[in-house]
Structures are given as structure tokens and as C-alpha cells.
Design a protein around this motif. Structure first.
Motif, PDB file in Angstrom:
ATOM      1  N   THR A  49       0.760  -1.015  -0.108  1.00  0.00           N
ATOM      2  CA  THR A  49       0.027  -0.021   0.058  1.00  0.00           C
ATOM      3  C   THR A  49       0.731   1.216  -0.061  1.00  0.00           C
ATOM      4  O   THR A  49       0.238   2.342  -0.436  1.00  0.00           O
ATOM      5  N   SER A  50       2.075   1.116   0.186  1.00  0.00           N
ATOM      6  CA  SER A  50       2.909   2.461   0.506  1.00  0.00           C
ATOM      7  C   SER A  50       4.212   2.310  -0.771  1.00  0.00           C
ATOM      8  O   SER A  50       5.080   2.889  -0.623  1.00  0.00           O
ATOM      9  N   ASN A  51       4.005   1.285  -1.509  1.00  0.00           N
ATOM     10  CA  ASN A  51       4.933   1.104  -2.778  1.00  0.00           C
ATOM     11  C   ASN A  51       4.815   1.477  -4.061  1.00  0.00           C
ATOM     12  O   ASN A  51       3.881   0.737  -4.676  1.00  0.00           O
ATOM     13  N   PRO A  52       4.749   2.570  -4.622  1.00  0.00           N
ATOM     14  CA  PRO A  52       4.457   3.159  -5.831  1.00  0.00           C
ATOM     15  C   PRO A  52       4.816   2.207  -7.177  1.00  0.00           C
ATOM     16  O   PRO A  52       3.764   2.093  -7.825  1.00  0.00           O
ATOM     17  N   LYS A  53       5.761   1.633  -6.950  1.00  0.00           N
ATOM     18  CA  LYS A  53       6.330   0.674  -8.208  1.00  0.00           C
ATOM     19  C   LYS A  53       5.304  -0.378  -8.200  1.00  0.00           C
ATOM     20  O   LYS A  53       4.919  -1.055  -9.334  1.00  0.00           O
ATOM     21  N   ILE A  54       4.996  -1.309  -7.121  1.00  0.00           N
ATOM     22  CA  ILE A  54       4.440  -2.407  -7.213  1.00  0.00           C
ATOM     23  C   ILE A  54       2.587  -1.973  -7.421  1.00  0.00           C
ATOM     24  O   ILE A  54       1.958  -2.686  -8.063  1.00  0.00           O
ATOM     25  N   ILE A  84      -1.146   9.045  -6.804  1.00  0.00           N
ATOM     26  CA  ILE A  84      -1.090  10.565  -6.509  1.00  0.00           C
ATOM     27  C   ILE A  84      -1.041  10.827  -5.000  1.00  0.00           C
ATOM     28  O   ILE A  84      -0.178  11.622  -4.711  1.00  0.00           O
ATOM     29  N   GLU A  85      -1.680  10.304  -4.132  1.00  0.00           N
ATOM     30  CA  GLU A  85      -1.535  10.356  -2.949  1.00  0.00           C
ATOM     31  C   GLU A  85      -0.074  10.350  -2.464  1.00  0.00           C
ATOM     32  O   GLU A  85       0.333  10.919  -1.459  1.00  0.00           O
ATOM     33  N   LEU A  86       0.496   9.290  -2.850  1.00  0.00           N
ATOM     34  CA  LEU A  86       1.753   8.770  -2.365  1.00  0.00           C
ATOM     35  C   LEU A  86       2.863   9.569  -3.282  1.00  0.00           C
ATOM     36  O   LEU A  86       3.949   9.833  -2.564  1.00  0.00           O
ATOM     37  N   LYS A  87       2.843   9.923  -4.360  1.00  0.00           N
ATOM     38  CA  LYS A  87       3.700  10.678  -5.042  1.00  0.00           C
ATOM     39  C   LYS A  87       3.108  11.718  -5.947  1.00  0.00           C
ATOM     40  O   LYS A  87       2.871  11.909  -7.143  1.00  0.00           O
ATOM     41  N   PRO A  88       2.684  12.981  -5.053  1.00  0.00           N
ATOM     42  CA  PRO A  88       1.943  14.032  -5.753  1.00  0.00           C
ATOM     43  C   PRO A  88       2.767  14.917  -6.710  1.00  0.00           C
ATOM     44  O   PRO A  88       2.427  15.638  -7.297  1.00  0.00           O
ATOM     45  N   ASP A  89       4.195  14.548  -6.533  1.00  0.00           N
ATOM     46  CA  ASP A  89       4.975  15.342  -7.558  1.00  0.00           C
ATOM     47  C   ASP A  89       5.602  14.639  -8.867  1.00  0.00           C
ATOM     48  O   ASP A  89       6.300  15.201  -9.514  1.00  0.00           O
ATOM     49  N   HIS A  90       4.773  13.419  -9.207  1.00  0.00           N
ATOM     50  CA  HIS A  90       5.295  12.493 -10.299  1.00  0.00           C
ATOM     51  C   HIS A  90       4.465  13.234 -11.512  1.00  0.00           C
ATOM     52  O   HIS A  90       2.985  12.889 -11.377  1.00  0.00           O
TER      53      HIS A  90
END
Length: 566
Positions: A338-343, A368-374
Motif C-alpha cells: 500500500t505504500s510502494n508506488p512501483k508495485i 497520486i497520494e503517495l507521489k503528488p510530484d510525479h
């Protein structure tokens, strides 16, 4: 944010899994938060370094000051990887903090720097790319005058000080400023090596341009005779530049490689059927759904199977037995990662492949919640909103991305892709959208490529090669490796994207093959995916689309991803 919070809560409710089928791994109570810092040899912090807990779904990355925190326990192995650094593994002990020093991969860095220097010395000339130091005349690179705000090439040419322009639109003409009478000595326009009329610049989109070079002296223009007397402006499109660079990345063994291709390369399906992992061979022995469940539950408890590939493969296997149970396994992936963007990105791709766009949407919103700057997180969300019929949300996102107006996110590297996909979105949905304020050129079908290929991958440190093999068995390659494409990889890490599109409308007609080869860099995570999507008649009612999700780290040789007729 309130809407997003509700959606995240909803995904927790909808991703319900079977408790007895997915027991917690043993000794879960002994996990703790392990913190530390990653430094280079000069004691400087290493940002964006990946930290992976092997044989698990846990992964994090360092912040700007090199610090990190990850859940682990004594005896676990953490893998540290970063661009231009040597990958290192560290066993977790009872120590509270870890101080990791990543050595610079000096050999690789020297090769990359040398390659960059060679590339920087090249200039377009009437006789192809030449080293600037050997030209003997001025070949001025004018690409710097292109900006994201330019809507046509006319706007760009008007910014070049040496170019005098007259009129606009179809009556637009131009020449060197020293030639006051531009009608008597106009600039010759050469696009991808082919002389064209000046009016041709009206059909070239600035975002598709790789370089503009202005040739002014007689020595520079001698190849074109009297046509080039008023100077030459060389325009190289990105497609032509890619093909040129790919040709030059090969050695004299190119013909031999082509023959090897014909004889030895396998189709992806054939390759993976011959390399079936042991757990799938074990599951294939089941004679009933219940027996398959029991086998899976036993396999799941083995520590070596606590991997993404195991879970994704098993979910795919159970689709033939029970769709809900297959989905339950993907739900477990979500909860463990749940906290791993790649998976999570791999999971979203799989849910789309399984025909579950609404479920994939919640995963993209989590990203988007985990990586809002991506940057790509927003692009992926716009695409999935279009699939789920949330057209206003999709349109709003596209407008903000193209205008680069989302705070702290840079969409410059994706702008060409975003413009193409926004045009496609508008054409598909114009009857259901308010189009006030949308420029007319966004609504023209002839601005879209007829044949389009899109590559996306889950890990920016993955290294692979894509080959396009033409009807005459000549082939071109694009390499996602640190050695061949370090600038691109640096940008994707910085801006948060992992994709590339290819438009091949002008390629020779006939059958084309698409190959992929895992270049297996030292920074491989061992659980990366590449998604290949092919569009034919893009944007037209007869549009065809096919998508393949490839487990990159399972590939040990070059394989054929796809074939199509152009």
C-alpha cells in the motif's frame, strides 16, 4: 482532497480478500522501523536512492537529505540502488540506524560522460551529422528558441534573430535577415534530409522537433546549389533523430544481428511457456478449484514466494478457476504494497489488463497520494478517468497538465504525449463535453498518428532495449540504459515519469516486429514490469488497441512482443 480521502476509504472496502487464504507471514510482530541515511563517497546525501527489502513488497526511497525509513526486522536484507552508484546489500542487525555509503560506478560514469561529450560535438549539416570542431563553418543550433508555449513552427522561426519573416499562415515566407529581399534568396527548408517548400512548416508541430539548425555560409549550403544560396534551415524531427541515433548505436555487426533475429528470437508466449516457474507447474497439477486453493495456500507460506511475480502469476492462474479468488490475490498485493508506488503501478496495469478499470482507478488515485510530484501519476489518472466515463475530471486534468499549472509538478517532458492523448480524448468524447476555449487544432483527426506505440515501465532503474524490425529486416533500437540514455533516466527520476511513445506513420509499409531484451542492470529490482500498448487507426472509429504486460526480470534473452502491419 476530501474526494480523494473518500475514494481511498472506498478502495479499502472494495478490496476485500479471503483471510484464511492469505495468512500473515510468520514473525510479523518482530518488524520495526529501520532508519538511516545513504551517502556517497564524499559524505554527501544521495537522494532518490531505492531501498528494497528483499523477498517482500516493502520499498522506499531516500529524501533530499539522503534519509530513509523502512519496516524490517533483524536478519532481513536491504538492497540500496541509485543512478551511477554501485548497488549494495545490507543485512539488518539490532542497530537502530544504518549509515550506508554507495560507491560511484566510476567505469560506467566515465563511459557515460565520454558518450555525452561525443554527442554534444555533433551538428546537423547538409551532409549529415558532423563534429562541430571539424566543420570549418558555422552551423548554428536554433533549437533553443522552441518553448512549450509555441503552437506552430512559424512562431519559432520569428524568434530566431537571423531569420527575417513576412506575413503569416499560408502567406508566410522567410529568409536570412542579411538578405533583405527574401523573395530573391529565400531560405531552403530541409526536413529530415528532404527539401520541402516553406509552406510545409505550417504542418510541423514544434513539440515533434528534435533540432533546428541554421546554415548560412556558402560552404555550409554547397550541397543544395542555387536552392541553398539564401541559406538552409535543417529541421530534424524526433522520430528521425531516434532512428538516426539508434542506427549509430550499432557496430558493423548489424547485418549479423539481423540474421540472428530471423533464426533465434521467440514469441513472448512461447518463451514464457518454456520458462514456467515451479509454483505454476505445481498449481497446474490441481484437478479441482479446491485442490488448487490448498496448493496455493501452501506455496504462499514459503518465504521465497513472497514476491510480486508469484502473486501476479497466481492471480492470473486462478482466473480460469474463479474470478473472485483471482481478484482476492490482487487485493492482497494492494494491502502488502500500500505504500510502494512501483508495485501499485504494476497492480494497476494488471487490473486494467483484467478489464477492471474502476478498480485500477482507485490504485491510480492512491499513487497520486503517495507521489503528488510525479507527472505521470496525473496522466495515468486522466486516462483511467476517460475509461470510467468521468469525462469532466479527465478534461480538467489534461488542461492543467498541458498548461503546466499543477503546483510542484513539471509536465514538460510529457507535453508531446499529453497533447496527443488530449486530442484523442476530445475526438472520442466531443459530443459529451463542453469544448468552449479548446483550440480548433485539438479537434482535427489528421493531427493524430495513425499508428502509435506506447511503452511504460514500473521502475526507472530498469534497463532494457526495444527493437523495431522493419519489412526489409533492418531494425532500429531504443535503449533504456544508463550507458545509452542517462539524461533521459535522470529526467524521469526527477520529474516522475516512466514512459515513451513511438509514432511510425512514415515508416516503410509492411510487417513490423517489436522485440524486447532485458539488459539486466545492477540496479534491477527483480520485480519490474513493462507495458506495451499498440494502437492502429488511433482516434478513428475503427481504432484497434492491444496491450501486453511483460515481467521484465523474467526475460533472459530477446523475445518478440508484437507484430503488426503498417
Amino acid at each position: 482532497m476530501k474526494r480523494l480521502a473518500h475514494l481511498i476509504l472506498f478502495v479499502l472496502l472494495i478490496l476485500v480478500y479471503t483471510p484464511d487464504a492469505h495468512a500473515q507471514p510468520p514473525d510479523a510482530r518482530f518488524f520495526t522501523q529501520v532508519s538511516g541515511v545513504v551517502l556517497d563517497q564524499d559524505n554527501r546525501p544521495v537522494p532518490n536512492a531505492a531501498i528494497i527489502r528483499l523477498n517482500s513488497f516493502k520499498e522506499t526511497e531516500t529524501s533530499l537529505d539522503g534519509t530513509f525509513t523502512i519496516e524490517a526486522r533483524a536478519g532481513d536484507v536491504l538492497r540500496f540502488a541509485a543512478l551511477f552508484k554501485k548497488t549494495t546489500d545490507q543485512v539488518v542487525s539490532t542497530a537502530a540506524d544504518l549509515n550506508i555509503v554507495l560507491d560511484t560506478d566510476a567505469d560506467l560514469l566515465d563511459e557515460v560522460v565520454l558518450r555525452k561529450r561525443k554527442d554534444e560535438e555533433l551538428r546537423n549539416t547538409a551532409f549529415g551529422k558532423k563534429r562541430r570542431s571539424r566543420l570549418g563553418y558555422d552551423a548554428q543550433l536554433a533549437t533553443r528558441y522552441i518553448s512549450p508555449a509555441d503552437i506552430d513552427l512559424t512562431t519559432v522561426l520569428q524568434k530566431i534573430p537571423e531569420v527575417a519573416t513576412v506575413g503569416n499562415g499560408v502567406n508566410f515566407s522567410f529568409g536570412l535577415r542579411k538578405n533583405r529581399s527574401i523573395n530573391s534568396a529565400p531560405l531552403l527548408v530541409v526536413v529530415d534530409g528532404v527539401p520541402v517548400t516553406q509552406s510545409y512548416v505550417n504542418v510541423i508541430n514544434p513539440v515533434d522537433i528534435e533540432s533546428i539548425t541554421l546554415l548560412k555560409s556558402l560552404a555550409a549550403t554547397v550541397r543544395y546549389g542555387s536552392q541553398g544560396a539564401g541559406g538552409v534551415i535543417l529541421i530534424e524531427t524526433k522520430m528521425a533523430a531516434n532512428l538516426h541515433n539508434d542506427r549509430n548505436s550499432y557496430t558493423g555487426q548489424l547485418e549479423e544481428q539481423d540474421r540472428d533475429f530471423i533464426d533465434n528470437v521467440q514469441l513472448a508466449e512461447s518463451y514464457f511457456s518454456k520458462t514456467t516457474p515451479y509454483y505454476l507447474r505445481t498449481l497446474n497439477q490441481a484437478r479441482s478449484f479446491q485442490e488448487a486453493k490448498e496448493i496455493y495456500e501452501t506455496l504462499y507460506k514459503e518465504p521465497r514466494n513472497n514476491t510480486l511475480y508469484f502473486m501476479m502469476d497466481c492471480s492470473d492462474y486462478f482466473r480460469n478457476w474463479d474470478a473472485k479468488y483471482s481478484y482476492d490475490i490482487l487485493s492482497e498485493v494492494y494491502f502488502q504494497a500500500t505504500s510502494n508506488p512501483k508495485i501499485l503501478k504494476s497492480l494497476a496495469y494488471q487490473l486494467e489488463t483484467n478489464g477492471l478499470p474502476k478498480h485500477a482507478k482507485y490504485v491510480y488515485e492512491k499513487l497520486i497520494e503517495l507521489k503528488p510530484d510525479h507527472a505521470q501519476s496525473y496522466r495515468d489518472l486522466a486516462l483511467i478517468y476517460a475509461q470510467t466515463g468521468e469525462l469532466k475530471l479527465a478534461k480538467s486534468l489534461y488542461v492543467q497538465m498541458i498548461n503546466n499549472s499543477i503546483p510542484a509538478v513539471d509536465f514538460t517532458e510529457l507535453r508531446s504525449t499529453l497533447v496527443t492523448e488530449f486530442r484523442h480524448f476530445l475526438l472520442k468524447n466531443k459530443r459529451n463535453l463542453k469544448l468552449k476555449g479548446i483550440p480548433n487544432d485539438y479537434l482535427a483527426a489528421n493531427t493524430l498518428p495513425k499508428t502509435r506505440l506506447v511503452l511504460e515501465w514500473t521502475d526507472p532503474l530498469s534497463e532494457f532495449e526495444i527493437q523495431f524490425v522493419g519489412p526489409e529486416k533492418n531494425h532500429f533500437a531504443w535503449n533504456h540504459t544508463v550507458f545509452d540514455n542517462s539524461d533521459f533516466i535522470e529526467n524521469e527520476i526527477k520529474d516522475g515519469f516512466a514512459m515513451r511513445e513511438f509514432e511510425i506513420d512514415k515508416a516503410p509499409n509492411g510487417e513490423w516486429l517489436v522485440n524486447i531484451k532485458n539488459r539486466k542492470g545492477d540496479n534491477s529490482s527483480g520485480r519490474s514490469y513493462v507495458r506495451y500498448t499498440f494502437y492502429k487507426n488511433y482516434g478513428f472509429p475503427s481504432e484497434e488497441k492491444k496491450s501486453v504486460l511483460v515481467p521484465l526480470d523474467k526475460i533472459d534473452e530477446k523475445i518478440i512482443l508484437d507484430s503488426f502491419f503498417n
